[in-house]
Design a protein around this motif. Sequence first.
Motif, mmCIF file in Angstrom:
data_model
loop_
_atom_site.group_PDB
_atom_site.id
_atom_site.type_symbol
_atom_site.label_atom_id
_atom_site.label_comp_id
_atom_site.label_asym_id
_atom_site.label_seq_id
_atom_site.Cartn_x
_atom_site.Cartn_y
_atom_site.Cartn_z
ATOM 1 N N LYS A 1 -3.930 -14.690 -13.544
ATOM 2 C CA LYS A 1 -2.535 -14.375 -13.261
ATOM 3 C C LYS A 1 -2.422 -13.694 -11.903
ATOM 4 C CE LYS A 1 1.420 -11.821 -15.125
ATOM 5 N NZ LYS A 1 1.885 -10.913 -16.214
ATOM 6 N N PRO A 2 -1.513 -14.169 -11.025
ATOM 7 C CA PRO A 2 -1.330 -13.520 -9.718
ATOM 8 C C PRO A 2 -0.893 -12.064 -9.884
ATOM 9 C CG PRO A 2 -0.277 -15.672 -9.751
ATOM 10 C CD PRO A 2 -0.656 -15.365 -11.174
ATOM 11 N N ALA A 3 -1.187 -11.262 -8.872
ATOM 12 C CA ALA A 3 -0.812 -9.845 -8.890
ATOM 13 C C ALA A 3 0.470 -9.646 -8.097
ATOM 14 C CB ALA A 3 -1.929 -9.002 -8.293
ATOM 15 N N GLU A 4 1.251 -8.665 -8.515
ATOM 16 C CA GLU A 4 2.502 -8.339 -7.851
ATOM 17 C C GLU A 4 2.506 -6.849 -7.525
ATOM 18 O OE1 GLU A 4 7.184 -8.211 -9.210
ATOM 19 O OE2 GLU A 4 6.010 -10.011 -9.694
ATOM 20 N N PHE A 5 2.788 -6.505 -6.272
ATOM 21 C CA PHE A 5 2.757 -5.096 -5.880
ATOM 22 C C PHE A 5 3.533 -4.886 -4.582
ATOM 23 C CE2 PHE A 5 -1.296 -7.313 -5.100
ATOM 24 C CZ PHE A 5 -1.206 -7.489 -3.735
ATOM 25 N N PRO A 6 3.978 -3.655 -4.318
ATOM 26 C CA PRO A 6 4.691 -3.362 -3.072
ATOM 27 C C PRO A 6 3.732 -3.370 -1.891
ATOM 28 C CG PRO A 6 4.392 -1.373 -4.353
ATOM 29 C CD PRO A 6 3.951 -2.507 -5.230
ATOM 30 N N VAL A 7 4.204 -3.809 -0.750
ATOM 31 C CA VAL A 7 3.367 -3.886 0.452
ATOM 32 C C VAL A 7 2.840 -2.511 0.837
ATOM 33 C CG1 VAL A 7 3.348 -4.481 2.908
ATOM 34 C CG2 VAL A 7 4.547 -5.950 1.276
ATOM 35 N N ASP A 8 3.649 -1.468 0.621
ATOM 36 C CA ASP A 8 3.221 -0.124 0.996
ATOM 37 C C ASP A 8 2.498 0.602 -0.138
ATOM 38 O OD1 ASP A 8 5.312 0.352 -0.726
ATOM 39 O OD2 ASP A 8 6.339 1.788 0.574
ATOM 40 N N GLY A 9 2.116 -0.135 -1.181
ATOM 41 C CA GLY A 9 1.463 0.491 -2.325
ATOM 42 C C GLY A 9 0.009 0.096 -2.496
ATOM 43 N N VAL A 10 -0.597 -0.448 -1.441
ATOM 44 C CA VAL A 10 -1.985 -0.900 -1.517
ATOM 45 C C VAL A 10 -2.797 -0.227 -0.411
ATOM 46 C CG1 VAL A 10 -1.553 -3.113 -2.641
ATOM 47 C CG2 VAL A 10 -1.277 -2.935 -0.177
ATOM 48 N N ILE A 11 -4.084 -0.546 -0.323
ATOM 49 C CA ILE A 11 -4.915 0.054 0.717
ATOM 50 C C ILE A 11 -4.403 -0.361 2.096
ATOM 51 C CG2 ILE A 11 -6.973 0.246 -0.716
ATOM 52 C CD1 ILE A 11 -8.028 -2.309 0.548
ATOM 53 N N ALA A 12 -4.700 0.457 3.094
ATOM 54 C CA ALA A 12 -4.153 0.271 4.438
ATOM 55 C C ALA A 12 -4.483 -1.102 5.026
ATOM 56 C CB ALA A 12 -4.666 1.371 5.364
ATOM 57 N N GLY A 13 -5.691 -1.602 4.766
ATOM 58 C CA GLY A 13 -6.073 -2.910 5.290
ATOM 59 C C GLY A 13 -5.209 -4.027 4.750
ATOM 60 N N TRP A 14 -4.856 -3.939 3.478
ATOM 61 C CA TRP A 14 -3.956 -4.927 2.881
ATOM 62 C C TRP A 14 -2.551 -4.795 3.443
ATOM 63 C CZ3 TRP A 14 -3.537 -7.819 -2.097
ATOM 64 C CH2 TRP A 14 -4.771 -8.356 -2.496
ATOM 65 N N THR A 15 -2.062 -3.575 3.527
ATOM 66 C CA THR A 15 -0.705 -3.348 4.045
ATOM 67 C C THR A 15 -0.552 -3.938 5.439
ATOM 68 O OG1 THR A 15 -0.408 -1.332 2.739
ATOM 69 C CG2 THR A 15 0.979 -1.588 4.677
ATOM 70 N N GLU A 16 -1.548 -3.741 6.270
ATOM 71 C CA GLU A 16 -1.503 -4.293 7.629
ATOM 72 C C GLU A 16 -1.539 -5.812 7.609
ATOM 73 O OE1 GLU A 16 -4.049 -4.252 11.835
ATOM 74 O OE2 GLU A 16 -4.590 -2.862 10.220
ATOM 75 N N ALA A 17 -2.450 -6.372 6.838
ATOM 76 C CA ALA A 17 -2.607 -7.827 6.820
ATOM 77 C C ALA A 17 -1.379 -8.524 6.262
ATOM 78 C CB ALA A 17 -3.838 -8.200 5.993
ATOM 79 N N LEU A 18 -0.826 -7.997 5.186
ATOM 80 C CA LEU A 18 0.322 -8.645 4.548
ATOM 81 C C LEU A 18 1.507 -8.777 5.494
ATOM 82 C CD1 LEU A 18 0.146 -6.955 1.030
ATOM 83 C CD2 LEU A 18 -0.114 -9.407 1.504
ATOM 84 N N GLN A 19 1.683 -7.803 6.374
ATOM 85 C CA GLN A 19 2.809 -7.833 7.306
ATOM 86 C C GLN A 19 2.585 -8.807 8.466
ATOM 87 O OE1 GLN A 19 4.870 -3.739 7.827
ATOM 88 N NE2 GLN A 19 2.747 -3.263 7.269
ATOM 89 N N MET A 20 1.436 -9.454 8.494
ATOM 90 C CA MET A 20 1.163 -10.496 9.488
ATOM 91 C C MET A 20 1.128 -11.881 8.861
ATOM 92 S SD MET A 20 -1.768 -8.797 11.945
ATOM 93 C CE MET A 20 -2.992 -8.597 10.644
ATOM 94 N N MET A 21 1.097 -11.937 7.529
ATOM 95 C CA MET A 21 0.948 -13.209 6.834
ATOM 96 C C MET A 21 2.295 -13.857 6.539
ATOM 97 S SD MET A 21 -2.091 -12.213 4.107
ATOM 98 C CE MET A 21 -2.323 -13.916 3.542
ATOM 99 N N LYS A 22 2.250 -15.141 6.265
ATOM 100 C CA LYS A 22 3.410 -15.898 5.810
ATOM 101 C C LYS A 22 3.125 -16.430 4.408
ATOM 102 C CE LYS A 22 4.709 -17.537 10.447
ATOM 103 N NZ LYS A 22 5.960 -16.756 10.531
ATOM 104 N N VAL A 23 4.160 -16.631 3.621
ATOM 105 C CA VAL A 23 3.987 -17.224 2.298
ATOM 106 C C VAL A 23 3.305 -18.585 2.450
ATOM 107 C CG1 VAL A 23 5.169 -18.196 0.298
ATOM 108 C CG2 VAL A 23 5.924 -16.015 1.249
ATOM 109 N N GLY A 24 2.253 -18.793 1.708
ATOM 110 C CA GLY A 24 1.458 -20.010 1.814
ATOM 111 C C GLY A 24 0.163 -19.793 2.571
ATOM 112 N N ASP A 25 0.080 -18.661 3.293
ATOM 113 C CA ASP A 25 -1.153 -18.320 4.009
ATOM 114 C C ASP A 25 -2.271 -17.982 3.030
ATOM 115 O OD1 ASP A 25 -0.263 -18.653 6.572
ATOM 116 O OD2 ASP A 25 -0.155 -16.515 7.063
#
Length: 214
Positions: A153-177
């Motif tokens: 099952k996919p995970a669902e979480f706020p962008v600012d609620g994960v480790i810093a490396g994820w928060t940074e990466a997610l704000q550069m990604m596009k849906v489908g990446d």
Amino acid sequence: MVLVAQAAFAQETKLESPAQQASYAIGRNIANEVANPNVPFDIEALVAGFRDGMSGKESKLTPEQTAAAFQKFEAVVQAHMEKKAADAAKAGQEFLAENAKKEGVKTTKSGLQYQVVKQGTGATPTLEDVVVCDYKGVLLDGTEFDSSYARGKPAEFPVDGVIAGWTEALQMMKVGDKWKLFIPSDLAYGPKGNRSIPANAVLVFDIELLDVKK
């Protein structure tokens, strides 16, 4: 010799009756509670102490010896943890330095490294958004510590609620990446780590951004 003794003991232990099976399960539960890769237990001595305590035998150590042993062992554990943390920090730095030279690997100002595996065309999340992702995380030795794929099952979480490396990466990604992330320890769990992640561990993630919820 210890491995041979443990193997022989495992072969002799019967798990046929409900009492035997329940006793084994309780033993496993106790081990799961106390097991810690940062604590260099002597398994044979641990089992001997458990057996004596369960059978009501008098302790082989006096209260004074017990207190002194705990005090000395605390220093041993601390030294063990510091060495492991230092070794992990060195290994992580060496890995990231070499990994940065590989084709397709990009490094941001923070030190985060990523590689685009598949490009999407959807929306890019912001710090205020919630995302839906599939991912798998491993240590540098390949040990898997978390995976939404394994849970099915996919995970669902706020962008600012994960480790810093994820928060940074997610704000550069596009849906489908789909990206592979190489996250330095200071952008992950740092020198403290947690129960499943050692101190100063570099983390490697396969992450796929499936959706963004405003």
